[in-house]
Design an enzyme around this catalytic site. Structure first.
Site, PDB file in Angstrom:
ATOM      1  N   LYS A   1      40.863 -21.568   4.860  1.00  0.00           N
ATOM      2  CA  LYS A   1      42.091 -20.778   4.678  1.00  0.00           C
ATOM      3  C   LYS A   1      42.065 -19.952   3.397  1.00  0.00           C
ATOM      4  CE  LYS A   1      44.989 -22.991   7.994  1.00  0.00           C
ATOM      5  NZ  LYS A   1      46.006 -23.971   8.356  1.00  0.00           N
TER       6      LYS A   1
ATOM      7  N   ARG B   1      41.748 -31.050  10.400  1.00  0.00           N
ATOM      8  CA  ARG B   1      41.420 -29.987  11.364  1.00  0.00           C
ATOM      9  C   ARG B   1      40.442 -29.042  10.672  1.00  0.00           C
ATOM     10  NH1 ARG B   1      43.145 -24.947  12.812  1.00  0.00           N
ATOM     11  NH2 ARG B   1      43.397 -24.509  15.031  1.00  0.00           N
TER      12      ARG B   1
HETATM   13  N1  HH2 Z   1      46.056 -23.810  11.375  1.00  0.00           N
HETATM   14  C1  HH2 Z   1      45.727 -22.818  12.210  1.00  0.00           C
HETATM   15  C2  HH2 Z   1      45.978 -22.929  13.588  1.00  0.00           C
HETATM   16  N2  HH2 Z   1      46.535 -24.043  14.093  1.00  0.00           N
HETATM   17  N3  HH2 Z   1      47.414 -26.209  13.788  1.00  0.00           N
HETATM   18  C3  HH2 Z   1      47.756 -27.220  12.973  1.00  0.00           C
HETATM   19  N4  HH2 Z   1      48.308 -28.331  13.477  1.00  0.00           N
HETATM   20  N5  HH2 Z   1      47.553 -27.144  11.618  1.00  0.00           N
HETATM   21  C4  HH2 Z   1      46.982 -26.053  11.036  1.00  0.00           C
HETATM   22  O1  HH2 Z   1      46.839 -26.050   9.788  1.00  0.00           O
HETATM   23  C5  HH2 Z   1      46.618 -24.951  11.879  1.00  0.00           C
HETATM   24  C6  HH2 Z   1      46.853 -25.069  13.280  1.00  0.00           C
HETATM   25  C7  HH2 Z   1      45.091 -21.584  11.680  1.00  0.00           C
HETATM   26  O2  HH2 Z   1      43.720 -21.714  11.637  1.00  0.00           O
HETATM   27  P1  HH2 Z   1      42.717 -21.149  12.760  1.00  0.00           P
HETATM   28  O3  HH2 Z   1      42.933 -21.843  14.064  1.00  0.00           O
HETATM   29  O4  HH2 Z   1      41.334 -21.240  12.244  1.00  0.00           O
HETATM   30  O5  HH2 Z   1      43.054 -19.603  12.859  1.00  0.00           O
HETATM   31  P2  HH2 Z   1      43.877 -18.729  13.892  1.00  0.00           P
HETATM   32  O6  HH2 Z   1      45.251 -19.260  14.011  1.00  0.00           O
HETATM   33  O7  HH2 Z   1      43.835 -17.346  13.273  1.00  0.00           O
HETATM   34  O8  HH2 Z   1      43.177 -18.800  15.218  1.00  0.00           O
END
Ligand code: HH2
Length: 274
Positions: free
Chosen positions: A216, A252
């Site tokens: 992040k 995660r």
């Molecule tokens: N962060 C993201 C997406 N989903 N779910 C939970 N429970 N907690 C988190 O911190 C979280 C999440 C964002 O990260 P990422 O999936 O890598 O990116 P994007 O939403 O741009 O696909």
């Protein structure tokens, strides 16, 4: 009846992230084609991921939502190709969750904490599925525009308590639910750091806590780049280990091998006889 979540995902467990999206901040576009996403997920399981979180809608700051049909088209082939893998679906839409659970997914990871779709709670309850309730201030499109709190930790705790009560009232077993402070979702760098530093207060709510700091932007900003949109793996691992030490159960992460190794070492230290 499913086992309690803390038996299914014992502390610490790594949740591998597979985004089937063109625009995710961390791995945008890499896994848009199902074959790549499926191979990535299988590799993560080999590296020690306890569950794979499959998402078809980016929630990165500034992103717009995707229509139901498109989200389904993205995630369904991946969900169906991994029938032997413990899967979570990262969605706020009841229809997407319903399809995923029918395909054998065991968990719904909802960044809106059941505020996005009035039908989602019923879908989770009917399938006796696990659920992650995450805190977010605002919505992805605008959430990083000057987020403000009087006390970020107590506001996140009140929110999570309220959403937990809502979920159990809707018939979802409390022992199926984990809570997540939502690192980066409507938070400044300082808010993220305070939530992590005081994570034990969220753990004290009595539910397993999930933390997602992997790659992040706040990590890149801590390291001195004020415009960073992502952060290095090593910095994410430092945060994951400290979150575990403060009581987090589920991490995660995109870089599963590194997180599993770091958490194994951290666990050995924490559990060593004094
Ligand atoms: N962060 C993201 C997406 N989903 N779910 C939970 N429970 N907690 C988190 O911190 C979280 C999440 C964002 O990260 P990422 O999936 O890598 O990116 P994007 O939403 O741009 O696909």
């Amino acid at each position: 009846m499913r086992a309690p979540l803390d038996e299914f995902l014992p502390r610490p467990s790594v949740m591998g992230v597979v985004n089937v999206t063109p625009d995710s901040f961390s791995d945008g576009g890499t896994f848009l084609y199902p074959a790549a996403a499926i191979a990535e997920a299988r590799g993560m399981v080999e590296e020690g991921a306890a569950i794979i979180d499959i998402g078809g809608e980016s929630t990165r700051p500034g992103s717009e939502g995707v229509p139901l049909e498109e989200e389904l088209q993205r995630v369904e082939p991946v969900l169906h190709a991994l029938l032997d893998v413990p899967r979570s679906v990262d969605t706020s839409k009841a229809e997407v969750a319903r399809h995923a659970l029918e395909a054998g997914a065991v968990m719904v990871n909802d960044v809106t904490a059941l505020r996005g779709d009035p039908d989602l709670a019923g879908v989770v309850a009917d399938a006796d599925a696990y659920l992650c309730l995450m805190h977010m201030l605002g919505e992805p499109r605008t959430m990083q525009e000057d987020p403000r709190y009087d006390d970020v930790v107590s506001e996140v705790i009140s929110f999570l308590e309220e959403r937990l009560a809502f979920a159990t009232k809707a018939g979802i077993a409390e022992d199926h639910i984990c809570l997540d402070p939502g690192i980066g979702f409507g938070k400044t760098v300082e808010h993220n750091l305070e939530l992590l530093e005081r994570l034990d207060e969220i753990v004290a709510l009595g539910r397993p806590v999930l933390v997602g700091a992997s790659r992040k932007r706040f990590l890149g900003r801590i390291l001195g780049d004020p415009d960073a949109v992502t952060g290095p793996v090593a910095a994410g691992i430092a945060v994951a280990v400290l979150a575990y030490e403060r009581g987090a159960s589920i991490v995660r992460a995109h870089d599963v091998r590194e997180h599993v190794a770091a958490l194994k070492a951290a666990q050995a230290v924490v559990e060593a006889p004094a």
